[in-house]
Design an enzyme around this catalytic site. Structure first.
Site, PDB file in Angstrom:
ATOM      1  N   CYS A   1       0.967  -1.238   0.002  1.00  0.00           N
ATOM      2  CA  CYS A   1       0.116  -0.083   0.217  1.00  0.00           C
ATOM      3  C   CYS A   1       0.835   1.304  -0.115  1.00  0.00           C
ATOM      4  CB  CYS A   1      -0.851  -0.190   1.207  1.00  0.00           C
ATOM      5  SG  CYS A   1      -2.171   1.036   1.354  1.00  0.00           S
ATOM      6  N   THR A   2       0.547   2.165   0.894  1.00  0.00           N
ATOM      7  CA  THR A   2       1.300   3.433   0.900  1.00  0.00           C
ATOM      8  C   THR A   2       2.754   3.459   1.660  1.00  0.00           C
ATOM      9  OG1 THR A   2       0.062   4.007   2.903  1.00  0.00           O
ATOM     10  CG2 THR A   2      -0.681   5.023   0.616  1.00  0.00           C
TER      11      THR A   2
END
Lengths: 220, 220
Positions: free
Chosen positions: A120-121
């Site tokens: 993800c981030t």
């Protein structure tokens, strides 16, 4: 690119924790490794700024709920690792002491790692650490513009469930962390081990790294 | 069957924790609720025998790795709840003080709940508490014979990703907890809220409760 060559030797895994990490970014991949540890030798370090429990609640989300996980090491006391997992979450955004320490740790430890997995981030933290420069990588598709804007020297891949470049395995958002981890287990331990783990957790894998319904959803 | 009728009122959720719970049984569903809490009012109680951190490592798995999560309440101090989540894991097997206390808590609290969700072998704890008697329910497909053998008065459904009977939502193994939770969110908060959460975590839902590739895998 160094590799975890001897599968009878313990896999030394570490996970970076910071306030506001996304729970499933950590516990999707880590639960795959938990099941791996029933049959293979694994050590796990949960690494943060201090040994105080780390909450999934972002400092920016006043009304959100959170859960607290107990670290085993600080960035200063972390052991040598083969594999480091960097999760994402609302807590990756902006600058604060915990995030700056996490980024410094990723920058300093990367040259000693066999493998880096970002979920993800979490790729935004790796990008800010400079370790994705010149590499192909992907990230969360809802946060695409924000994260890719952090690092112009990364070759961001918009349509990918996960991307492998050298020893960096980067995944798309949240649940994609399970897929990149099972793909990594398949690469290192073989397809039968990966299959047993995905069956054990009754998970229907995305096995094609370029099939990405969430890129389509966000028009990427 | 009581319902959480007023969606502007906080959803009061609780999760039972015990040594050897399966990490993803908790954090798949709970991370869906974490994202729900960004837009809707939720309170969360993590409930165990004591306030000491609870490890995912089973007492029976000497070499396995584990992670420790901090409870917010004990079984004695838990607040009133609308929804209780009961995870499974190797720690559900056999009898020890923590598991007996968890079973007693489930038996005592069930009459006050609006909803009970069980994940994986968590249905075995609910069955031993007697709250599944006369109800249709499902469980982990790899542990099918063991769990269904615990309670002959339950109408066990072999081919199901999840089963709803009255206010009891029981799911198949581990990852199925994400599907039952998103289905429950759809029922209570509507399909648009469930869709936003599954997109936010980039999760491809199993939306058909009777499609169960893992029942087929185990010849059920």
């Amino acid at each position: 690119m160094s590799k975890h060559q001897d599968k009878s030797a313990p896999l030394r895994m570490g996970v970076v924790l910071f306030p506001g990490f996304q729970a499933l970014d950590v516990f999707g991949p880590v639960d795959c490794i938990n099941v791996l540890s029933w049959s293979h030798s694994v050590t796990l370090a949960l690494i943060s700024s201090t040994l105080e429990p780390v909450t999934t609640k972002s400092p920016a989300s006043a009304n959100a709920i959170g859960q607290s996980v107990v670290p085993t090491h600080t960035f200063a006391t972390a052991p040598s690792l083969d594999l480091l997992l960097v999760p994402g979450g609302l807590g990756t955004r902006g600058s604060n002491l915990a995030i700056e320490e996490a980024i410094s740790y990723i920058r300093n430890v990367y040259p000693q790692l066999c493998y880096l997995i970002t979920v993800c981030t979490g790729s935004g933290l790796a990008a800010r650490a400079g370790v994705l420069d010149g590499k192909r990588a992907t990230t969360n598709k809802m946060a695409w513009a924000e994260i890719t804007g952090l690092a112009v020297n990364v070759d961001w891949v918009p349509r990918a469930r996960w991307v492998v470049d050298g020893n960096v395995w980067s995944s798309s958002g949240v649940s994609a962390g399970i897929d990149v981890t099972l793909a990594w287990i398949e690469e290192v331990y073989g397809s039968e081990v990966a299959r047993k783990i995905s069956n054990s957790i009754e998970y229907t894998r995305h096995e094609d790294p370029i099939h990405d319904p969430f890129a389509e959803l966000h028009g990427l």
